[in-house]
Motif scaffolding. Structure first.
Motif, mmCIF file in Angstrom:
data_model
loop_
_atom_site.group_PDB
_atom_site.id
_atom_site.type_symbol
_atom_site.label_atom_id
_atom_site.label_comp_id
_atom_site.label_asym_id
_atom_site.label_seq_id
_atom_site.Cartn_x
_atom_site.Cartn_y
_atom_site.Cartn_z
ATOM 1 N N UNK A 59 -87.941 134.530 67.450
ATOM 2 C CA UNK A 59 -87.189 133.098 67.789
ATOM 3 C C UNK A 59 -86.650 133.940 69.042
ATOM 4 N N UNK A 60 -87.110 133.517 70.183
ATOM 5 C CA UNK A 60 -85.891 134.009 70.848
ATOM 6 C C UNK A 60 -85.108 133.071 72.048
ATOM 7 N N UNK A 61 -83.861 134.221 72.851
ATOM 8 C CA UNK A 61 -82.850 132.775 73.067
ATOM 9 C C UNK A 61 -83.267 131.475 73.813
ATOM 10 N N UNK A 62 -84.586 131.714 74.484
ATOM 11 C CA UNK A 62 -84.600 129.960 74.735
ATOM 12 C C UNK A 62 -85.482 129.003 73.378
ATOM 13 N N UNK A 63 -85.278 129.376 72.282
ATOM 14 C CA UNK A 63 -85.723 128.403 71.889
ATOM 15 C C UNK A 63 -87.680 129.187 71.467
ATOM 16 N N UNK A 64 -88.000 129.725 72.022
ATOM 17 C CA UNK A 64 -89.281 129.852 71.479
ATOM 18 C C UNK A 64 -89.735 130.500 70.433
ATOM 19 N N UNK A 65 -90.991 130.378 70.253
ATOM 20 C CA UNK A 65 -91.060 130.619 68.153
ATOM 21 C C UNK A 65 -93.066 131.726 68.300
ATOM 22 N N UNK A 66 -92.772 132.767 69.610
ATOM 23 C CA UNK A 66 -94.049 133.329 69.545
ATOM 24 C C UNK A 66 -95.082 134.173 68.482
ATOM 25 N N UNK A 67 -95.802 133.859 67.643
ATOM 26 C CA UNK A 67 -95.984 134.654 66.778
ATOM 27 C C UNK A 67 -96.522 136.580 67.199
ATOM 28 N N UNK A 76 -89.001 135.796 83.257
ATOM 29 C CA UNK A 76 -88.010 135.519 82.204
ATOM 30 C C UNK A 76 -87.179 136.298 81.621
ATOM 31 N N UNK A 77 -86.410 136.027 81.514
ATOM 32 C CA UNK A 77 -85.032 136.572 81.624
ATOM 33 C C UNK A 77 -84.662 136.075 79.045
ATOM 34 N N UNK A 78 -85.002 135.878 78.705
ATOM 35 C CA UNK A 78 -85.198 135.454 76.965
ATOM 36 C C UNK A 78 -85.223 136.452 76.231
ATOM 37 N N UNK A 79 -84.368 136.915 75.319
ATOM 38 C CA UNK A 79 -84.454 137.709 74.589
ATOM 39 C C UNK A 79 -84.469 137.489 73.134
ATOM 40 N N UNK A 80 -85.352 138.870 72.164
ATOM 41 C CA UNK A 80 -85.365 138.030 71.241
ATOM 42 C C UNK A 80 -84.115 138.020 70.215
ATOM 43 N N UNK A 81 -84.150 137.150 69.062
ATOM 44 C CA UNK A 81 -82.928 136.888 69.030
ATOM 45 C C UNK A 81 -82.911 137.221 67.012
ATOM 46 N N UNK A 82 -84.274 136.764 66.327
ATOM 47 C CA UNK A 82 -84.564 137.521 65.088
ATOM 48 C C UNK A 82 -85.605 137.406 65.123
ATOM 49 N N UNK A 83 -86.941 137.815 64.093
ATOM 50 C CA UNK A 83 -88.186 137.133 63.096
ATOM 51 C C UNK A 83 -87.810 137.026 61.486
ATOM 52 N N UNK A 84 -89.223 136.615 61.580
ATOM 53 C CA UNK A 84 -89.131 135.444 60.525
ATOM 54 C C UNK A 84 -90.592 135.982 59.912
ATOM 55 N N UNK A 85 -91.274 136.611 58.495
ATOM 56 C CA UNK A 85 -92.119 136.805 57.859
ATOM 57 C C UNK A 85 -92.364 135.928 56.325
ATOM 58 N N UNK A 86 -93.863 135.508 57.465
ATOM 59 C CA UNK A 86 -94.465 134.789 56.265
ATOM 60 C C UNK A 86 -95.687 135.219 55.974
ATOM 61 N N UNK A 87 -96.038 135.417 54.159
ATOM 62 C CA UNK A 87 -95.501 133.264 53.392
ATOM 63 C C UNK A 87 -94.172 134.437 53.153
#
Length: 561
Positions: free
Chosen positions: A66-74, A36-47
């Motif tokens: 949050x990756x360039x292909x729209x996926x959001x893994x932990x 896969x060539x998707x790249x990390x775009x941003x990171x969110x922290x919860x809570x």
């Protein structure tokens, strides 16, 4: 043979070619895996807005990529976690731990990307305890050996308060001067000053200054017993301390009380002395190495013991008789010593007696009761124990009863000494035929149907002789005056009487029990008491009925006057 070998070789080569072609086609039709060539775009922290964290407690954070292909893994375990102030809170693999009160910023980084910061506030405790105050805030000076109860009041972040005396850790800055226990009780140990503090969840109260003063002297009151103490009697002493500053206080519960002769008198921790035997003893009180002057206590001897009542009534088996013991002392004084003497029964199988002087009859016979104390024994008191020998019922020959009527019976108990007593309310009453007569616990028998029955009374295994009862039934009703027809003027009245004739041949007036009937109330009326009144000229028939029995009728001619 040669032809068969050639066929076998040809078949084998054909099979190999098929296998090779199959494998080649499978390889050509298989998909090719590409990275896969998707790249990390941003990171969110919860809570995003975590609750306040108590010192020592933990908070779990989660990082989501949050990756360039729209996926959001932990990616919690992949990122690098950072606390802007690790002295306030530390964090590793997303788990933050409160270290000290304050605020810090939590971020997560990976591949040059850093999440927005999350503010984490660390407080002193999970409940938000902000301060502790120890009361009383200005305690009075404490004497050596004396105690003072302290309390800890907690104030929380929301402004509420609570008693946390039992939760805090109490500390004394100088335990040689004052000791403080887990319940907040402080005790003076030696003269001087000490600071008392209370701590909980990292919060410590301001120090409470406690001054302990030394005991200069101890005075016992009364300085001498107002009179000689009787054996078995008590005397309350009080210890008063005078301190180094001249102040005084009651320290009776703090001193150590001592009797110089415990065979003559003993004294308890509360200062209560008890006379044990004739003689004298010195009473002293000690605290923090200071001892009072001895107070002389003289215990006078017991001269005699008298039991009351001296001539008790005969005691029934199973019943109780309470005795009292009165002691006479050398100076002529008297005292109730019932609870101090040793009670004795000469024949325990006839009567027993408790430490409190309560005797109980066991079986028929005569017993002797005595009381002993300090070597003195009372004159014996004779106790006769009697038993119930028979029960009789009265009346023994009751008159025949009509249905609905009642008869009161009494039961009399006869004892082995010839005496009697009313047992009416104590016996168990019974009727041999409850369809004829029923009988209640107080001996009230009620006739419910015609026939005969026997009444008996039972108590303590004894049963009375049966008393026969007969309940008569109504056979006929006769109206008087019996003249029929009978004339009656309009407006005038005529009394009728109903006479019942019973199965035993007896007769009685049942006027008030019957139901009176008039065949025509427009001509005449008749009341429940049998009084008939003419209403208008004409003829009416009068009759009476009871228990299914109806009288013969009387014709009443009502005429105008």
């Amino acid at each position: 043979m040669k032809r068969k070998s050639i066929k076998f070789i040809t078949a084998f080569l054909s099979l190999g070619l098929v296998v090779a072609l199959t494998l080649s086609m499978a390889a050509c039709s298989g998909s090719t895996t590409t990275k896969s060539t998707a790249t990390l775009v941003s990171i969110s922290v919860t809570p995003y807005s975590p609750a306040n964290l108590a010192v020592g407690s933990t908070q779990r954070f989660v990082a989501t990529g949050i990756y360039s292909d729209g996926t959001t893994p932990t990616i919690t375990s992949q990122v690098t976690w950072t606390s802007s102030n690790s002295s306030i809170a530390g964090i590793a693999t997303g788990l933050a731990t409160g270290v000290a009160v304050g605020s810090t910023s939590i971020t997560a980084s990976e591949s040059g990307i850093t999440s927005p910061s999350v503010t984490l506030t660390v407080i002193t405790s999970a409940s938000g305890l902000s301060s502790i105050a120890v009361t009383p805030a200005f305690p009075a000076d404490l004497g050596v050996g004396a105690s003072l109860q302290l309390a800890a009041l907690g104030t929380y972040a929301d402004g509420t308060t609570a008693d946390i005396t039992a939760k805090v850790t109490w500390t004394s800055s100088n335990t040689a001067v004052a000791a403080v226990f887990a319940n907040g009780a402080a005790t003076g140990e030696g003269s001087g000053t000490a600071n008392i503090t209370a701590a909980l969840s990292g919060v410590t109260s301001p120090g409470l200054k406690l001054t302990v003063k030394a005991v200069s002297s101890i005075l016992i009151t009364p300085a001498a017993s107002t009179r000689n103490l009787d054996v078995g009697a008590t005397q309350q002493f009080t210890a008063i301390a005078t301190y180094s500053d001249g102040a005084s206080a009651d320290i009776s519960s703090q001193v150590t009380w001592l009797s110089s002769n415990t065979q003559v008198a003993t004294i308890y921790a509360n200062g209560l002395a008890t006379g044990i035997a004739a003689g004298s003893a010195g009473i002293t009180a000690t605290l923090s190495g200071v001892t009072s002057q001895a107070t002389a206590l003289a215990v006078q001897p017991l001269s005699s013991i008298a039991i009351s009542p001296a001539s008790p009534n005969n005691l029934v088996v199973g019943a109780a008789q309470h005795f009292t013991a009165i002691g006479t002392f050398a100076d002529g004084s008297l005292m109730d010593i019932t609870s101090q003497v040793t009670w004795s029964s000469a024949t325990a199988n006839i009567a027993t007696i408790t430490a409190g002087g309560a005797a109980t009859g066991v079986k028929t016979g005569t017993d002797k009761i005595t009381a002993t104390m300090a070597g003195i024994t009372s004159q014996p008191v004779t106790l006769n124990v009697i038993s119930l020998s028979a029960i009789s019922v009265a009346p023994s020959s009751p008159a025949n009863m009509g249905v609905g009527s009642t008869q009161h019976f009494t039961a009399t108990g006869s004892y082995s000494d010839g005496s009697t007593a009313d047992f009416t309310s104590q016996v168990v009453w019974s009727s041999s035929n409850s369809t004829v007569v029923t009988i209640a616990s107080g001996g009230i028998a009620t006739a419910v149907g015609g026939g005969t029955t026997n009444i008996i009374a039972t108590f303590g295994g004894l049963t009375s002789q049966p008393v026969a009862m007969m309940v008569k039934v109504l056979s006929a009703i006769m109206i008087e005056p019996a003249t029929s027809p009978r004339n009656l003027n309009v407006g005038a009245s005529l009394p009728f009487v109903a006479v019942g004739i019973f199965s035993d041949g007896s007769m009685s007036d049942i006027t008030s029990q019957v139901t009176w009937i008039c065949s025509n109330t427009n001509i005449a009326t008749i009341l429940a008491n049998g009084s008939a009144t003419g209403v208008a000229a004409g003829t009416a028939i009068i009759s009476a009925t009871l228990s299914g029995i109806t009288s013969s009728s009387i014709t009443l001619n009502v005429v105008s006057p």
